[in-house]
Motif scaffolding. Structure first.
Motif, PDB file in Angstrom:
ATOM      1  N   ALA A 264      -6.428 -18.629  41.220  1.00  0.00           N
ATOM      2  CA  ALA A 264      -6.917 -17.655  42.204  1.00  0.00           C
ATOM      3  C   ALA A 264      -5.873 -16.556  42.284  1.00  0.00           C
ATOM      4  O   ALA A 264      -4.862 -16.705  42.991  1.00  0.00           O
ATOM      5  N   LYS A 265      -6.104 -15.477  41.564  1.00  0.00           N
ATOM      6  CA  LYS A 265      -5.055 -14.466  41.453  1.00  0.00           C
ATOM      7  C   LYS A 265      -4.631 -13.897  42.798  1.00  0.00           C
ATOM      8  O   LYS A 265      -3.453 -13.642  43.033  1.00  0.00           O
ATOM      9  N   ARG A 266      -5.595 -13.705  43.700  1.00  0.00           N
ATOM     10  CA  ARG A 266      -5.238 -13.111  44.991  1.00  0.00           C
ATOM     11  C   ARG A 266      -4.916 -14.176  46.032  1.00  0.00           C
ATOM     12  O   ARG A 266      -3.877 -14.099  46.691  1.00  0.00           O
ATOM     13  N   ARG A 267      -5.798 -15.194  46.219  1.00  0.00           N
ATOM     14  CA  ARG A 267      -5.538 -16.150  47.305  1.00  0.00           C
ATOM     15  C   ARG A 267      -6.382 -17.414  47.143  1.00  0.00           C
ATOM     16  O   ARG A 267      -7.540 -17.350  46.751  1.00  0.00           O
ATOM     17  N   PHE A 268      -5.752 -18.544  47.436  1.00  0.00           N
ATOM     18  CA  PHE A 268      -6.459 -19.810  47.570  1.00  0.00           C
ATOM     19  C   PHE A 268      -6.535 -20.107  49.059  1.00  0.00           C
ATOM     20  O   PHE A 268      -5.511 -20.158  49.757  1.00  0.00           O
ATOM     21  N   THR A 269      -7.758 -20.327  49.556  1.00  0.00           N
ATOM     22  CA  THR A 269      -7.969 -20.421  51.002  1.00  0.00           C
ATOM     23  C   THR A 269      -8.737 -21.683  51.372  1.00  0.00           C
ATOM     24  O   THR A 269      -9.706 -22.049  50.696  1.00  0.00           O
ATOM     25  N   VAL A 270      -8.304 -22.325  52.442  1.00  0.00           N
ATOM     26  CA  VAL A 270      -9.059 -23.411  53.058  1.00  0.00           C
ATOM     27  C   VAL A 270      -9.667 -22.850  54.337  1.00  0.00           C
ATOM     28  O   VAL A 270      -8.944 -22.528  55.300  1.00  0.00           O
ATOM     29  N   LYS A 271     -10.988 -22.692  54.354  1.00  0.00           N
ATOM     30  CA  LYS A 271     -11.672 -22.167  55.536  1.00  0.00           C
ATOM     31  C   LYS A 271     -11.665 -23.225  56.643  1.00  0.00           C
ATOM     32  O   LYS A 271     -11.857 -24.413  56.383  1.00  0.00           O
ATOM     33  N   GLY A 272     -11.466 -22.786  57.855  1.00  0.00           N
ATOM     34  CA  GLY A 272     -11.461 -23.713  58.985  1.00  0.00           C
ATOM     35  C   GLY A 272     -10.297 -24.678  58.953  1.00  0.00           C
ATOM     36  O   GLY A 272     -10.425 -25.835  59.374  1.00  0.00           O
ATOM     37  N   TYR A 273      -9.125 -24.212  58.491  1.00  0.00           N
ATOM     38  CA  TYR A 273      -7.982 -25.131  58.375  1.00  0.00           C
ATOM     39  C   TYR A 273      -7.480 -25.601  59.742  1.00  0.00           C
ATOM     40  O   TYR A 273      -6.769 -26.603  59.831  1.00  0.00           O
ATOM     41  N   ARG A 274      -7.860 -24.901  60.822  1.00  0.00           N
ATOM     42  CA  ARG A 274      -7.422 -25.329  62.159  1.00  0.00           C
ATOM     43  C   ARG A 274      -8.254 -26.503  62.693  1.00  0.00           C
ATOM     44  O   ARG A 274      -7.912 -27.088  63.716  1.00  0.00           O
ATOM     45  N   PHE A 275      -9.328 -26.841  62.000  1.00  0.00           N
ATOM     46  CA  PHE A 275     -10.166 -27.971  62.410  1.00  0.00           C
ATOM     47  C   PHE A 275      -9.364 -29.270  62.272  1.00  0.00           C
ATOM     48  O   PHE A 275      -8.779 -29.554  61.218  1.00  0.00           O
ATOM     49  N   LYS A 276      -9.323 -30.080  63.334  1.00  0.00           N
ATOM     50  CA  LYS A 276      -8.500 -31.284  63.322  1.00  0.00           C
ATOM     51  C   LYS A 276      -9.241 -32.430  62.649  1.00  0.00           C
ATOM     52  O   LYS A 276      -9.781 -33.324  63.307  1.00  0.00           O
TER      53      LYS A 276
END
Length: 549
Positions: A472-484
């Protein structure tokens, strides 16, 4: 012949009969001994091949003397002798082994392995000589030239009567500590700058401590779209009238050779209780945090272009060795990501069945039988089922097109989007390479912008498993990472990103390097401009021409 009886007393008891019996027995013994010697000579001649037609190795361990704490070594120089002298020497060694100034014992001619210890004297430690016959063929034709060499210090004395097509045997010499330091520094320069050396075909020449060295390069191209380019480097020099050479092999690193590669570390992201196998590299300073109960663990080598590692939170004590189990190296040269990833500079060797181009956003689900189903996002249709054909398959999105993926991959596949790839569920191999070492399923996810893990309402709760090499040249993202969720994000493969988001508290992260990626990469996965030393034996080879002088 009487054993244990006095001769005079025997004469008294047996009188005149003693002399004729003794003479007859003596003649009988002489005759039997003579016949035995003739038979033994005939058997030995027919059973043992001429020495010029067999290969023998004599390993001479170094003799060491200890004088007032100083250490000196015998056999400090190399000797080269012609094979005729070698044959004579071997014959002498077969007959006797000399220790000190006297004969210690007989060495049998047909012995496969024999050893003798020297007598200790004036601090002289034990030395040993072993003769091992490792190849013999009476009918083998003898090739020339034939060379015998005594190698430096603890290396063996090698005597050859080389058979046809037999590779030559070279003398080996240990690289001195001074030369080893210099060569390691030079090799590191090569791994970092080889791509910027346009005249590399002409080789390199340099001097060190007044001694000249030359390097010659042979490029070994990748055999196919999953292969890795390699370079053979031969460094040579002259020393004491002898030509020495050493060979080093290095390979061009794919981004998939890194368990994790980060171009720019987000200062708001910390590595806390993450576990990572394999190489780790960051072009900027990384942030770590640990407590009394938890700490990050890097099991492979960690390199960073920054001068230090930032420990933003420390609760308790953890040593560097407890965190960087595979070692830490700071201040290395930065590795740049390519401006654009172009997986298909030339499509002439690919069929239409191997390349599937998506004109609009699509959802792709892989099946373990070697097929995948796809459907355009928002389409009311039932979707289509396609089989993976050919050695490699490429699923390619047009500009501004997003691809959503999940399922079980059976084949060798690269998925590319210039915009975004979204992982919606477990993405695993049909054959688990952690269980089946020869599994041949490979998946690459490559995007010039983003690779994302979908939100919890899409992936569902619990752990998420991704078997793939990710770019991922720009960014690897985990959506909703604040979800416990307190679940685990387990990436089995590799992860390369321009930067990345936090994953906790939704996921603790474990990145486990797929060891198969050391030798192969997913089809046309992007390459770095960096090389790594793959092998070097830290020794000089005395070239054959100099041995014959």
């Amino acid at each position: 012949m009487y054993v244990g009886v006095d001769y005079a007393e025997g004469a008294k008891q047996y009188g005149a009969m003693r002399r004729p019996i003794s003479i007859a027995m003596f003649l009988s013994v002489v005759l039997h001994v003579a016949l035995f010697m003739v038979a033994d000579w005939l058997i030995g001649y027919s059973a043992e091949p001429p020495i010029s037609r067999s290969l023998h190795v004599i390993s001479l361990q170094t003799l060491v003397t200890e004088n007032a704490g100083s250490r000196s070594e015998i056999f400090e120089d190399r000797k080269a002798v012609k094979v005729a002298d070698a044959q004579q020497k071997l014959a002498e060694l077969r007959k006797t082994v000399l220790t000190g100034n006297r004969v210690e014992q007989e060495l049998p001619a047909k012995s496969a392995a024999a050893a003798v210890n020297r007598q200790p004297a004036a601090g002289l430690e034990r030395a040993s000589a072993h003769i091992t016959e490792i190849a013999a063929s009476r009918d083998a034709a003898v090739a020339s030239p034939e060379v015998a060499t005594t190698e430096l210090q603890k290396a063996p004395l090698v005597m050859t009567g080389a058979a046809r097509n037999e590779p030559p045997v070279y003398a080996m010499a240990r690289v001195s500590p001074r030369q080893e330091t210099m060569l390691k520094r030079k090799f590191r320069e090569l791994t970092e700058n080889f791509h910027n050396m346009p005249d590399i075909a002409d080789g390199l020449t340099w001097k060190h401590k007044g001694q000249e060295y030359q390097a010659e390069f042979t490029r070994l191209s990748a055999s196919d779209d999953m292969g890795i380019e390699r370079i053979a480097v031969v460094v040579s020099t002259e020393e004491n009238g002898k030509r020495l050479s050493t060979e080093m092999h290095m390979k061009r690193l794919s981004f998939s050779n890194y368990a994790q590669f980060i171009n720019r570390w987000d200062s708001d992201v910390q590595i806390h209780d993450d576990e990572l196998d394999g190489r780790f590299h960051s072009n900027t300073e990384i942030s770590l945090a640990y407590s009394r109960k938890t700490r990050p663990q890097f099991r492979g080598q960690v390199t960073t272009s920054a001068r230090r590692v930032n420990f933003s939170q420390r609760l308790g004590y953890a040593s560097r060795e407890q965190i960087f189990l595979g070692g830490l190296q700071t201040g290395v040269k930065a590795i740049r990501l390519p401006k654009h990833f172009l997986p298909f500079p030339d499509e002439s060797d690919l069929t239409d069945e191997q390349v599937h181009r998506f004109q609009e956003d699509a959802r792709i689900t892989f099946n373990s039988d070697g097929s995948y189903e796809w459907q355009a996002i928002g389409s009311a249709g039932s979707g289509q089922r396609v089989s993976l054909v050919g050695d490699y398959c490429f699923l390619v999105a047009n500009k501004d097109v997003n691809l959503h993926v999940k399922g079980s991959v059976n084949g060798k596949v690269l998925i590319y989007s210039p915009e975004r790839i979204i992982i919606e569920g477990d993405l695993v191999y049909a054959q688990d390479p952690a269980v089946t070492p020869d599994a041949d399923d490979y998946l690459g996810l490559a995007s010039d912008k983003y690779v994302e893990v979908a939100p919890p309402d899409v992936t569902g709760p619990g752990d998420l498993i991704i078997n793939a090499a990710i770019y991922a040249k720009r960014r690897f993202t985990v959506k909703g990472y604040r979800f416990k969720g307190e679940a685990l994000l387990h990436i089995y493969g590799s992860l390369t990103a321009g930067t990345l988001s936090a994953t906790e508290p939704r996921y603790a992260t474990r990145i486990e390097f797929d060891q198969r990626l050391e030798q192969l990469r997913p089809p046309r996965f992007p390459m770095t401009d960096r090389y790594a030393i793959e092998s070097w034996n830290n020794s000089w080879t005395v070239e054959p021409d100099t041995l014959l002088h």
